[in-house]
Design a protein around this motif. Structure first.
Motif, PDB file in Angstrom:
ATOM      1  N   GLY A  98       0.835  -1.197   0.000  1.00 34.15           N
ATOM      2  CA  GLY A  98       0.000   0.000   0.000  1.00 34.15           C
ATOM      3  C   GLY A  98       0.870   1.248   0.000  1.00 34.15           C
ATOM      4  N   TRP A  99       0.459   2.282  -0.751  1.00 30.20           N
ATOM      5  CA  TRP A  99       1.320   3.459  -0.870  1.00 30.20           C
ATOM      6  C   TRP A  99       0.559   4.780  -0.988  1.00 30.20           C
ATOM      7  CZ3 TRP A  99       0.860   6.582  -5.187  1.00 30.20           C
ATOM      8  CH2 TRP A  99       0.130   6.063  -6.257  1.00 30.20           C
ATOM      9  N   TYR A 100      -0.715   4.728  -1.395  1.00 28.68           N
ATOM     10  CA  TYR A 100      -1.426   5.961  -1.736  1.00 28.68           C
ATOM     11  C   TYR A 100      -2.164   6.484  -0.496  1.00 28.68           C
ATOM     12  CZ  TYR A 100      -4.186   9.156  -4.654  1.00 28.68           C
ATOM     13  OH  TYR A 100      -4.778  10.266  -5.218  1.00 28.68           O
ATOM     14  N   GLU A 101      -1.516   7.374   0.228  1.00 33.48           N
ATOM     15  CA  GLU A 101      -2.061   7.839   1.508  1.00 33.48           C
ATOM     16  C   GLU A 101      -3.411   8.519   1.346  1.00 33.48           C
ATOM     17  OE1 GLU A 101      -0.643  10.366   5.457  1.00 33.48           O
ATOM     18  OE2 GLU A 101       0.587  10.411   3.621  1.00 33.48           O
ATOM     19  N   ARG A 102      -3.602   9.235   0.247  1.00 39.52           N
ATOM     20  CA  ARG A 102      -4.817  10.026   0.071  1.00 39.52           C
ATOM     21  C   ARG A 102      -6.085   9.183   0.131  1.00 39.52           C
ATOM     22  NH1 ARG A 102      -6.446  13.142  -5.455  1.00 39.52           N
ATOM     23  NH2 ARG A 102      -7.828  14.743  -4.592  1.00 39.52           N
ATOM     24  N   GLU A 103      -6.058   7.962  -0.438  1.00 37.31           N
ATOM     25  CA  GLU A 103      -7.257   7.137  -0.400  1.00 37.31           C
ATOM     26  C   GLU A 103      -7.494   6.564   0.996  1.00 37.31           C
ATOM     27  OE1 GLU A 103      -6.957   3.862  -3.122  1.00 37.31           O
ATOM     28  OE2 GLU A 103      -4.943   3.335  -2.446  1.00 37.31           O
ATOM     29  N   HIS A 104      -6.423   6.376   1.751  1.00 34.97           N
ATOM     30  CA  HIS A 104      -6.581   5.894   3.119  1.00 34.97           C
ATOM     31  C   HIS A 104      -7.259   6.949   3.984  1.00 34.97           C
ATOM     32  CE1 HIS A 104      -3.563   3.091   1.565  1.00 34.97           C
ATOM     33  NE2 HIS A 104      -3.807   2.308   2.595  1.00 34.97           N
ATOM     34  N   THR A 105      -6.775   8.163   3.907  1.00 36.43           N
ATOM     35  CA  THR A 105      -7.386   9.217   4.719  1.00 36.43           C
ATOM     36  C   THR A 105      -8.806   9.514   4.258  1.00 36.43           C
ATOM     37  OG1 THR A 105      -6.363  10.911   3.307  1.00 36.43           O
ATOM     38  CG2 THR A 105      -5.166  10.266   5.290  1.00 36.43           C
ATOM     39  N   ALA A 106      -9.073   9.369   2.960  1.00 36.33           N
ATOM     40  CA  ALA A 106     -10.410   9.644   2.449  1.00 36.33           C
ATOM     41  C   ALA A 106     -11.443   8.669   3.014  1.00 36.33           C
ATOM     42  CB  ALA A 106     -10.404   9.575   0.921  1.00 36.33           C
ATOM     43  N   TYR A 107     -11.054   7.408   3.194  1.00 36.93           N
ATOM     44  CA  TYR A 107     -12.005   6.392   3.620  1.00 36.93           C
ATOM     45  C   TYR A 107     -11.746   5.865   5.038  1.00 36.93           C
ATOM     46  CZ  TYR A 107     -14.127   6.404  -0.970  1.00 36.93           C
ATOM     47  OH  TYR A 107     -14.795   6.785  -2.108  1.00 36.93           O
ATOM     48  N   GLY A 108     -10.911   6.558   5.799  1.00 36.37           N
ATOM     49  CA  GLY A 108     -10.700   6.185   7.189  1.00 36.37           C
ATOM     50  C   GLY A 108      -9.925   4.907   7.387  1.00 36.37           C
ATOM     51  N   ILE A 109      -9.005   4.604   6.468  1.00 38.23           N
ATOM     52  CA  ILE A 109      -8.206   3.388   6.560  1.00 38.23           C
ATOM     53  C   ILE A 109      -6.863   3.743   7.192  1.00 38.23           C
ATOM     54  CG2 ILE A 109      -7.128   1.512   5.260  1.00 38.23           C
ATOM     55  CD1 ILE A 109      -9.189   2.144   3.014  1.00 38.23           C
ATOM     56  N   PRO A 110      -6.453   3.067   8.263  1.00 39.33           N
ATOM     57  CA  PRO A 110      -5.156   3.380   8.885  1.00 39.33           C
ATOM     58  C   PRO A 110      -4.016   3.275   7.876  1.00 39.33           C
ATOM     59  CG  PRO A 110      -6.450   1.953  10.309  1.00 39.33           C
ATOM     60  CD  PRO A 110      -7.185   2.020   9.005  1.00 39.33           C
ATOM     61  N   PHE A 111      -3.055   4.196   7.991  1.00 38.61           N
ATOM     62  CA  PHE A 111      -1.930   4.244   7.065  1.00 38.61           C
ATOM     63  C   PHE A 111      -0.647   4.424   7.870  1.00 38.61           C
ATOM     64  CE2 PHE A 111       0.824   6.429   3.892  1.00 38.61           C
ATOM     65  CZ  PHE A 111       0.761   5.493   2.881  1.00 38.61           C
ATOM     66  N   PRO A 112      -0.067   3.311   8.357  1.00 39.64           N
ATOM     67  CA  PRO A 112       1.171   3.410   9.147  1.00 39.64           C
ATOM     68  C   PRO A 112       2.349   3.781   8.264  1.00 39.64           C
ATOM     69  CG  PRO A 112       0.580   1.118   8.814  1.00 39.64           C
ATOM     70  CD  PRO A 112      -0.552   1.924   8.262  1.00 39.64           C
ATOM     71  N   GLY A 113       3.501   3.992   8.891  1.00 36.93           N
ATOM     72  CA  GLY A 113       4.711   4.316   8.149  1.00 36.93           C
ATOM     73  C   GLY A 113       5.142   3.182   7.240  1.00 36.93           C
ATOM     74  N   VAL A 114       6.043   3.500   6.324  1.00 38.64           N
ATOM     75  CA  VAL A 114       6.405   2.538   5.291  1.00 38.64           C
ATOM     76  C   VAL A 114       7.032   1.276   5.882  1.00 38.64           C
ATOM     77  CG1 VAL A 114       8.671   3.610   4.878  1.00 38.64           C
ATOM     78  CG2 VAL A 114       7.577   2.258   3.070  1.00 38.64           C
ATOM     79  N   GLY A 115       7.844   1.394   6.925  1.00 42.63           N
ATOM     80  CA  GLY A 115       8.444   0.207   7.536  1.00 42.63           C
ATOM     81  C   GLY A 115       7.396  -0.732   8.088  1.00 42.63           C
ATOM     82  N   GLU A 116       6.421  -0.176   8.808  1.00 41.20           N
ATOM     83  CA  GLU A 116       5.357  -1.022   9.359  1.00 41.20           C
ATOM     84  C   GLU A 116       4.501  -1.620   8.252  1.00 41.20           C
ATOM     85  OE1 GLU A 116       1.335  -0.722  12.097  1.00 41.20           O
ATOM     86  OE2 GLU A 116       3.029   0.606  12.587  1.00 41.20           O
ATOM     87  N   ARG A 117       4.259  -0.865   7.191  1.00 40.27           N
ATOM     88  CA  ARG A 117       3.454  -1.416   6.095  1.00 40.27           C
ATOM     89  C   ARG A 117       4.139  -2.637   5.489  1.00 40.27           C
ATOM     90  NH1 ARG A 117       3.198   3.924   4.441  1.00 40.27           N
ATOM     91  NH2 ARG A 117       4.032   3.495   2.346  1.00 40.27           N
ATOM     92  N   PHE A 118       5.450  -2.578   5.314  1.00 40.82           N
ATOM     93  CA  PHE A 118       6.161  -3.745   4.768  1.00 40.82           C
ATOM     94  C   PHE A 118       6.205  -4.883   5.778  1.00 40.82           C
ATOM     95  CE2 PHE A 118       7.515  -1.161   1.216  1.00 40.82           C
ATOM     96  CZ  PHE A 118       7.683  -2.091   0.208  1.00 40.82           C
TER      97      PHE A 118
END
Length: 316
Positions: free
Chosen positions: A107-127
């Motif tokens: 996952g990389w596109y922060e804008r869609e996460h904030t738009a729909y209330g989806i948590p978006f952790p930092g890149v290290g945690e995402r990997f």
């Protein structure tokens, strides 16, 4: 050379648009129909009628197509928990008779996460989460019927999961890992994937990425583990026409400002696309995913099928 079409319904496409496109792709002889997993467009356009969920769409397509393979490039690990994702994909695999592929990324596109209330952790945690999801999904699919699967990681914990339902494909649907990341992506592909995809960049950049993945396969001992060799694939943005004007018209959306990284599209004649696919074959690609921008442009799909696909027979 295996050839699939890749679509981006978040640019603006209904389910009916996708069904029409997938059916025509099947009729034209393409191997697969894969779609992006995004909840909003990359630019400022309204992209009506709005987003469609990737796996809900693929489940419906599974019942309304008969041969073409179906999958994601790529599902975002931030969107779904790994246990329900494994259930979901296995069920769609059953619904399709064993035609599903799971492309998955961090996952990389922060804008869609904030738009729909989806948590978006930092890149290290995402990997980190992606790595655990890959281990869990593969573990659930590979657990023998009647046994249970448990897992304890930093982000997910499963206790005595029945590891059901089972997909039709054994040991599970092919897993695609891809991306331009130079460090963690190659290792994740080497450990967990059936296919590594380099998306929409130049042949030299793709060749360098393939070499990083080959080195990662050696480091993790993939061959010694008995896993099948990775399939290497390339994504190609295409705008092909019978004339230069037609090709330029199809390429016009590529000039709209977007959050996407720089790409290396093929804009021109069918012969130019044949040449580019040949260049990818020469560096080891066994599959290409052609990104077609307009799902209403069935003529584009048919043109490539008529003038490109027949020239790829036996291409290595």
């Amino acid at each position: 050379m295996r050839v699939s079409v890749f679509t981006e319904p978040h640019r603006g496409a209904s389910y009916d648009d996708q069904l029409r496109f997938a059916r025509r792709a099947e009729d034209c002889g393409y191997e697969g129909f894969l779609r992006a997993d995004h909840y909003r467009s990359m630019g400022d356009e309204p992209a009506l009628p709005g987003p469609t969920d990737a796996w809900l769409t693929l489940a419906a397509l599974a019942r309304e197509t008969s041969r073409i393979r179906l999958g994601t490039l790529v599902t975002s690990a931030t969107f779904r928990l790994p246990g329900p994702l494994a259930v979901m994909v296995a069920q769609v695999d059953q619904m399709s008779g064993g035609r599903v592929e799971l492309g998955i990324g961090a996952g990389w596109y922060e804008r869609e996460h904030t738009a729909y209330g989806i948590p978006f952790p930092g890149v290290g945690e995402r990997f980190d989460r992606l790595a655990e999801q890959l281990e869990i999904v593969n573990g659930l699919w590979r657990t023998p019927a009647g046994d249970t699967f448990s897992y304890t990681g930093d982000h997910y914990r499963l206790v005595d999961a029945p590891a059901l339902p089972k997909p039709v494909q054994v040991p599970g649907p092919p897993v695609i890992v891809g991306g331009r990341g130079p460090k963690r992506t190659p290792e994740l592909a080497a450990r967990y994937a059936d296919e590594f995809n380099m998306p929409f960049t130049s042949v030299p950049q793709t060749a360098a990425a393939y070499e990083r993945v080959r080195e990662a396969c050696d480091r993790v001992g993939r061959a010694e583990s008995g896993r099948a060799p990775l399939v290497f694939s390339a994504g190609i943005v295409v705008a092909i026409g019978r004339t230069d004007a037609e090709a330029r018209h199809r390429a016009a959306p590529l000039h709209v400002p977007s959050a996407l990284p720089p790409e290396d599209p093929v804009v021109g004649s069918p012969a130019q696309l044949v040449d580019r696919i040949g260049e990818f074959a020469a560096i080891g690609a066994g599959r290409v995913h052609l990104r077609l921008i307009d799902l209403a442009d069935l003529d584009h799909l048919e043109l490539i099928a008529a003038e490109v696909l027949p020239q790829l027979d036996g291409l290595r």
